[in-house]
Design a protein around this motif. Sequence first.
Motif, PDB file in Angstrom:
ATOM      1  N   PHE A   1       0.854  -1.185   0.000  1.00 32.52           N
ATOM      2  CA  PHE A   1       0.000   0.000   0.000  1.00 32.52           C
ATOM      3  C   PHE A   1       0.890   1.235   0.000  1.00 32.52           C
ATOM      4  O   PHE A   1       1.656   1.457   0.937  1.00 32.52           O
ATOM      5  CB  PHE A   1      -0.908   0.009   1.235  1.00 32.52           C
ATOM      6  N   ALA A   2       0.791   2.053  -1.067  1.00 32.87           N
ATOM      7  CA  ALA A   2       1.613   3.252  -1.198  1.00 32.87           C
ATOM      8  C   ALA A   2       0.704   4.451  -1.432  1.00 32.87           C
ATOM      9  O   ALA A   2      -0.367   4.330  -2.029  1.00 32.87           O
ATOM     10  CB  ALA A   2       2.592   3.106  -2.366  1.00 32.87           C
ATOM     11  N   GLY A   3       1.141   5.613  -0.959  1.00 31.02           N
ATOM     12  CA  GLY A   3       0.344   6.823  -1.191  1.00 31.02           C
ATOM     13  C   GLY A   3       0.752   7.954  -0.272  1.00 31.02           C
ATOM     14  O   GLY A   3       1.568   7.769   0.643  1.00 31.02           O
ATOM     15  N   ARG A   4       0.191   9.105  -0.540  1.00 28.94           N
ATOM     16  CA  ARG A   4       0.467  10.279   0.269  1.00 28.94           C
ATOM     17  C   ARG A   4      -0.044  10.097   1.699  1.00 28.94           C
ATOM     18  O   ARG A   4      -0.939   9.296   1.958  1.00 28.94           O
ATOM     19  CB  ARG A   4      -0.253  11.504  -0.333  1.00 28.94           C
ATOM     20  N   SER A   5       0.547  10.873   2.601  1.00 29.93           N
ATOM     21  CA  SER A   5       0.021  10.931   3.963  1.00 29.93           C
ATOM     22  C   SER A   5      -1.444  11.371   3.893  1.00 29.93           C
ATOM     23  O   SER A   5      -1.802  12.231   3.093  1.00 29.93           O
ATOM     24  CB  SER A   5       0.811  11.954   4.789  1.00 29.93           C
TER      25      SER A   5
ATOM     26  N   LEU B   1      -0.580  -1.372  -4.546  1.00 27.02           N
ATOM     27  CA  LEU B   1      -1.796  -0.567  -4.628  1.00 27.02           C
ATOM     28  C   LEU B   1      -1.388   0.886  -4.407  1.00 27.02           C
ATOM     29  O   LEU B   1      -0.966   1.257  -3.314  1.00 27.02           O
ATOM     30  CB  LEU B   1      -2.816  -1.015  -3.581  1.00 27.02           C
ATOM     31  N   GLN B   2      -1.436   1.686  -5.463  1.00 22.46           N
ATOM     32  CA  GLN B   2      -1.072   3.098  -5.399  1.00 22.46           C
ATOM     33  C   GLN B   2      -2.340   3.890  -5.103  1.00 22.46           C
ATOM     34  O   GLN B   2      -3.237   3.985  -5.940  1.00 22.46           O
ATOM     35  CB  GLN B   2      -0.457   3.542  -6.732  1.00 22.46           C
ATOM     36  N   LEU B   3      -2.431   4.435  -3.893  1.00 24.06           N
ATOM     37  CA  LEU B   3      -3.638   5.141  -3.471  1.00 24.06           C
ATOM     38  C   LEU B   3      -3.571   6.615  -3.858  1.00 24.06           C
ATOM     39  O   LEU B   3      -2.572   7.291  -3.610  1.00 24.06           O
ATOM     40  CB  LEU B   3      -3.828   5.028  -1.953  1.00 24.06           C
ATOM     41  N   LEU B   4      -4.648   7.092  -4.481  1.00 23.68           N
ATOM     42  CA  LEU B   4      -4.790   8.496  -4.858  1.00 23.68           C
ATOM     43  C   LEU B   4      -6.135   8.989  -4.352  1.00 23.68           C
ATOM     44  O   LEU B   4      -7.132   8.260  -4.412  1.00 23.68           O
ATOM     45  CB  LEU B   4      -4.724   8.666  -6.386  1.00 23.68           C
ATOM     46  N   ASP B   5      -6.174  10.216  -3.883  1.00 28.12           N
ATOM     47  CA  ASP B   5      -7.428  10.842  -3.445  1.00 28.12           C
ATOM     48  C   ASP B   5      -8.239  11.190  -4.693  1.00 28.12           C
ATOM     49  O   ASP B   5      -7.779  11.960  -5.544  1.00 28.12           O
ATOM     50  CB  ASP B   5      -7.102  12.102  -2.625  1.00 28.12           C
ATOM     51  N   CYS B   6      -9.427  10.621  -4.808  1.00 27.53           N
ATOM     52  CA  CYS B   6     -10.229  10.783  -6.027  1.00 27.53           C
ATOM     53  C   CYS B   6     -10.650  12.229  -6.285  1.00 27.53           C
ATOM     54  O   CYS B   6     -11.040  12.576  -7.397  1.00 27.53           O
ATOM     55  CB  CYS B   6     -11.464   9.888  -5.977  1.00 27.53           C
ATOM     56  N   ARG B   7     -10.542  13.082  -5.275  1.00 24.06           N
ATOM     57  CA  ARG B   7     -11.009  14.472  -5.436  1.00 24.06           C
ATOM     58  C   ARG B   7      -9.965  15.369  -6.072  1.00 24.06           C
ATOM     59  O   ARG B   7     -10.283  16.488  -6.495  1.00 24.06           O
ATOM     60  CB  ARG B   7     -11.404  15.047  -4.070  1.00 24.06           C
ATOM     61  N   HIS B   8      -8.709  14.907  -6.136  1.00 25.98           N
ATOM     62  CA  HIS B   8      -7.623  15.774  -6.590  1.00 25.98           C
ATOM     63  C   HIS B   8      -6.779  15.093  -7.659  1.00 25.98           C
ATOM     64  O   HIS B   8      -6.626  13.870  -7.660  1.00 25.98           O
ATOM     65  CB  HIS B   8      -6.718  16.143  -5.404  1.00 25.98           C
ATOM     66  N   ALA B   9      -6.218  15.888  -8.541  1.00 28.47           N
ATOM     67  CA  ALA B   9      -5.278  15.371  -9.530  1.00 28.47           C
ATOM     68  C   ALA B   9      -4.057  14.803  -8.815  1.00 28.47           C
ATOM     69  O   ALA B   9      -3.725  15.244  -7.707  1.00 28.47           O
ATOM     70  CB  ALA B   9      -4.857  16.486 -10.485  1.00 28.47           C
TER      71      ALA B   9
ATOM     72  N   SER C   1      -0.603  14.356  -7.277  1.00 25.97           N
ATOM     73  CA  SER C   1       0.396  15.356  -6.882  1.00 25.97           C
ATOM     74  C   SER C   1       1.734  15.030  -7.544  1.00 25.97           C
ATOM     75  O   SER C   1       1.905  13.958  -8.141  1.00 25.97           O
ATOM     76  CB  SER C   1       0.572  15.331  -5.365  1.00 25.97           C
ATOM     77  N   ALA C   2       2.696  15.943  -7.400  1.00 25.14           N
ATOM     78  CA  ALA C   2       4.037  15.695  -7.938  1.00 25.14           C
ATOM     79  C   ALA C   2       4.631  14.425  -7.327  1.00 25.14           C
ATOM     80  O   ALA C   2       5.273  13.625  -8.014  1.00 25.14           O
ATOM     81  CB  ALA C   2       4.936  16.899  -7.658  1.00 25.14           C
ATOM     82  N   ASP C   3       4.399  14.208  -6.025  1.00 24.35           N
ATOM     83  CA  ASP C   3       4.904  13.002  -5.361  1.00 24.35           C
ATOM     84  C   ASP C   3       4.220  11.740  -5.889  1.00 24.35           C
ATOM     85  O   ASP C   3       4.852  10.700  -6.045  1.00 24.35           O
ATOM     86  CB  ASP C   3       4.696  13.102  -3.841  1.00 24.35           C
ATOM     87  N   ASP C   4       2.920  11.831  -6.163  1.00 27.67           N
ATOM     88  CA  ASP C   4       2.200  10.693  -6.746  1.00 27.67           C
ATOM     89  C   ASP C   4       2.782  10.334  -8.108  1.00 27.67           C
ATOM     90  O   ASP C   4       2.978   9.153  -8.432  1.00 27.67           O
ATOM     91  CB  ASP C   4       0.707  11.027  -6.917  1.00 27.67           C
ATOM     92  N   VAL C   5       3.050  11.355  -8.909  1.00 26.71           N
ATOM     93  CA  VAL C   5       3.611  11.133 -10.243  1.00 26.71           C
ATOM     94  C   VAL C   5       4.979  10.468 -10.152  1.00 26.71           C
ATOM     95  O   VAL C   5       5.274   9.507 -10.874  1.00 26.71           O
ATOM     96  CB  VAL C   5       3.688  12.470 -11.031  1.00 26.71           C
ATOM     97  N   VAL C   6       5.820  10.966  -9.222  1.00 23.68           N
ATOM     98  CA  VAL C   6       7.150  10.371  -9.028  1.00 23.68           C
ATOM     99  C   VAL C   6       7.011   8.887  -8.669  1.00 23.68           C
ATOM    100  O   VAL C   6       7.743   8.032  -9.175  1.00 23.68           O
ATOM    101  CB  VAL C   6       7.941  11.129  -7.938  1.00 23.68           C
ATOM    102  N   MET C   7       6.042   8.563  -7.800  1.00 26.82           N
ATOM    103  CA  MET C   7       5.848   7.169  -7.383  1.00 26.82           C
ATOM    104  C   MET C   7       5.413   6.306  -8.562  1.00 26.82           C
ATOM    105  O   MET C   7       5.930   5.195  -8.761  1.00 26.82           O
ATOM    106  CB  MET C   7       4.797   7.108  -6.264  1.00 26.82           C
ATOM    107  N   MET C   8       4.495   6.807  -9.381  1.00 31.26           N
ATOM    108  CA  MET C   8       4.032   6.028 -10.531  1.00 31.26           C
ATOM    109  C   MET C   8       5.137   5.873 -11.574  1.00 31.26           C
ATOM    110  O   MET C   8       5.257   4.825 -12.215  1.00 31.26           O
ATOM    111  CB  MET C   8       2.778   6.658 -11.130  1.00 31.26           C
TER     112      MET C   8
ATOM    113  N   TYR D   1       1.479   5.156 -17.583  1.00 30.08           N
ATOM    114  CA  TYR D   1       2.230   4.329 -16.649  1.00 30.08           C
ATOM    115  C   TYR D   1       1.796   2.872 -16.782  1.00 30.08           C
ATOM    116  O   TYR D   1       0.806   2.569 -17.439  1.00 30.08           O
ATOM    117  CB  TYR D   1       2.023   4.822 -15.215  1.00 30.08           C
ATOM    118  N   THR D   2       2.523   1.966 -16.118  1.00 30.54           N
ATOM    119  CA  THR D   2       2.179   0.542 -16.194  1.00 30.54           C
ATOM    120  C   THR D   2       1.094   0.182 -15.175  1.00 30.54           C
ATOM    121  O   THR D   2       1.178  -0.839 -14.494  1.00 30.54           O
ATOM    122  CB  THR D   2       3.432  -0.332 -15.967  1.00 30.54           C
ATOM    123  N   CYS D   3       0.100   1.009 -15.105  1.00 31.92           N
ATOM    124  CA  CYS D   3      -1.041   0.801 -14.204  1.00 31.92           C
ATOM    125  C   CYS D   3      -1.941  -0.271 -14.795  1.00 31.92           C
ATOM    126  O   CYS D   3      -2.321  -0.186 -15.963  1.00 31.92           O
ATOM    127  CB  CYS D   3      -1.784   2.129 -14.056  1.00 31.92           C
ATOM    128  N   LYS D   4      -2.269  -1.277 -14.004  1.00 35.92           N
ATOM    129  CA  LYS D   4      -3.048  -2.411 -14.503  1.00 35.92           C
ATOM    130  C   LYS D   4      -4.561  -2.211 -14.368  1.00 35.92           C
ATOM    131  O   LYS D   4      -5.340  -3.012 -14.863  1.00 35.92           O
ATOM    132  CB  LYS D   4      -2.626  -3.687 -13.770  1.00 35.92           C
TER     133      LYS D   4
END
Length: 197
Positions: free
Chosen positions: A28-32, A109-117, A119-126, A165-168
């Motif tokens: 499980f990965a994602g922003r705080s 599992l890359q977790l993203l908040d559905c309300r927001h695009a 973030s720069a950190d999310d992009v780096v992780m993907m 990205y290689t998102c399945k």
Amino acid sequence: MNFQKADFKASYGLSGQLPPSDRPEIIFAGRSNVGKSSLINKLCNRKNLARVSATPGKTATINFYEVDAVYFVDLPGYGYAKIARGERRRWDELINGYFGLTRCRALVLQLLDCRHAPSADDVVMMEYLTHYQIPFHVVLTKGDKLKKSETAEKLSFFQTACSQYTCKGIILVSSEKGDGIKELQEVITTHIREGEE
């Protein structure tokens, strides 16, 4: 797979402390504050398996949960601005150290908040996951915060944003209402089964 057969195993503050990998791991990965702990609790139908912090950036360890015959691996949340630079470096070492080891990774599992695009950190992780060819699903959290009329538009937006990205796959969930949880459990079970074949 029995998701309710779940127990906290251990926390590790340094990658050198990580135990040998002896079973499939769901990461499980994602922003705080994206809702990793809440999602783990909902998947396992437990209220306090993973501690939900009121303060973003509190989880500074890699937490292992034994769920049936696999591990759920909760990585430290990234991207919280108020963390001291030294602590941030330790977090980076933890995450890079984990991915640098040979382990039985079944799925991230890359977790993203559905309300927001993303973030720069999310992009780096993907980008990181794509570069190292690590399979991952995007899990859009906090689906209960969307109006029904917004759902299709948000899913379309994230499908476009993640297509490079290689998102399945992309799953919209709500840890509050339980939406998407069964679908996510099926994705996890499928990846574990495929890894065993």
